[in-house]
Scaffold this motif. Structure first.
Motif, short mmCIF file in Angstrom:
data_model
loop_
_atom_site.label_atom_id
_atom_site.label_comp_id
_atom_site.label_asym_id
_atom_site.label_seq_id
_atom_site.Cartn_x
_atom_site.Cartn_y
_atom_site.Cartn_z
N MET A 46 1.12 -1.11 -0.29
CA MET A 46 0.20 -0.11 0.04
C MET A 46 0.81 1.07 0.03
O MET A 46 0.61 2.00 -0.65
CB MET A 46 -0.73 0.22 1.01
N ASP A 47 2.09 1.37 0.41
CA ASP A 47 2.75 2.08 0.51
C ASP A 47 3.47 2.40 -0.60
O ASP A 47 3.64 3.45 -1.11
CB ASP A 47 3.92 2.22 1.54
N ARG A 50 0.70 4.17 -2.95
CA ARG A 50 0.36 5.42 -2.67
C ARG A 50 1.33 5.94 -2.83
O ARG A 50 1.64 8.01 -2.13
CB ARG A 50 -0.14 5.84 -1.06
N ASN A 51 2.57 5.75 -2.52
CA ASN A 51 4.22 6.49 -3.09
C ASN A 51 4.45 6.96 -1.90
O ASN A 51 4.86 8.68 -1.79
CB ASN A 51 3.92 7.48 -3.58
N LYS A 52 3.98 6.32 -0.75
CA LYS A 52 4.68 6.67 0.97
C LYS A 52 6.09 6.24 1.65
O LYS A 52 6.18 5.22 1.14
CB LYS A 52 3.55 6.85 1.95
N CYS A 63 3.79 4.17 -10.87
CA CYS A 63 2.09 3.34 -10.71
C CYS A 63 2.06 1.53 -11.75
O CYS A 63 2.73 2.10 -12.85
CB CYS A 63 0.85 3.55 -10.98
N ASP A 88 -9.95 2.22 -3.48
CA ASP A 88 -9.66 2.42 -3.86
C ASP A 88 -9.89 3.09 -5.69
O ASP A 88 -10.14 2.48 -6.50
CB ASP A 88 -8.61 2.58 -3.87
N LEU A 91 -6.78 2.85 -7.27
CA LEU A 91 -6.38 1.96 -7.50
C LEU A 91 -6.83 0.74 -7.91
O LEU A 91 -6.17 -0.37 -8.34
CB LEU A 91 -5.32 1.56 -5.74
#
Length: 150
Positions: A46-47, A50-52, A63, A88, A91
């Motif tokens: 998930m990170d 979401r580019n976290k 992506c 989402d 996504l």
């Protein structure tokens, strides 16, 4: 295969280091030109999406066009991550293929109910894995038209 299809990133979420290595080798055996990225659990998945955190660099962690997802992972398992992905709006367009050791009918039904694109039980031998990866990549990159997700 067009250059455009070759540029599609494959994101593999699997906590088993040996499985990751075998998947990489099976794809190399098939001379797959795609970029392959790996994450080790659902939280990292998930990170990445979401580019976290350590995946903040959108150029390096672009992506994916396809996610290969193991179900049984620590922190956040594949089922929980799949649910988040499909809930989402951005996504959910990314095709997710479950690639797991599970053969449980409940897992098959539940993941399809959550919106998985395909469910594949991991092959036991390396030659079978090479063959499965060849068929999977031919289907997803030569036959299917994938949406462009940004």
């Amino acid at each position: 295969m067009s250059d455009n299809k070759r540029s599609i990133v494959i994101l593999i979420a699997d906590d088993d280091a040996e499985d990751r290595m075998l998947l990489k080798e099976a794809m190399e055996e098939n001379r797959l030109k795609n970029t392959i990225q790996f994450v080790e659990n659902g939280e990292e998945l998930m990170d990445y999406l979401r580019n976290k955190g350590k995946y903040a660099d959108k150029e390096k962690y672009s992506c994916p066009g396809l996610i290969l997802l193991d179900l049984n992972m620590p922190k956040k398992d594949g089922r929980e991550a799949l649910k988040e992905i499909k809930e989402d709006a951005h996504l959910r367009l990314i095709p997710v293929v479950v690639l797991t050791t599970s053969k449980a009918e409940e897992d098959i039904l539940n993941t399809y109910d959550l919106g998985v694109s395909s469910f594949i039980t991991k092959p036991v031998t390396f030659s079978s894995l090479v063959d499965t990866m060849k068929k999977l990549t031919e289907y997803w990159f030569d036959i299917v038209e994938l949406p462009k997700v940004k």
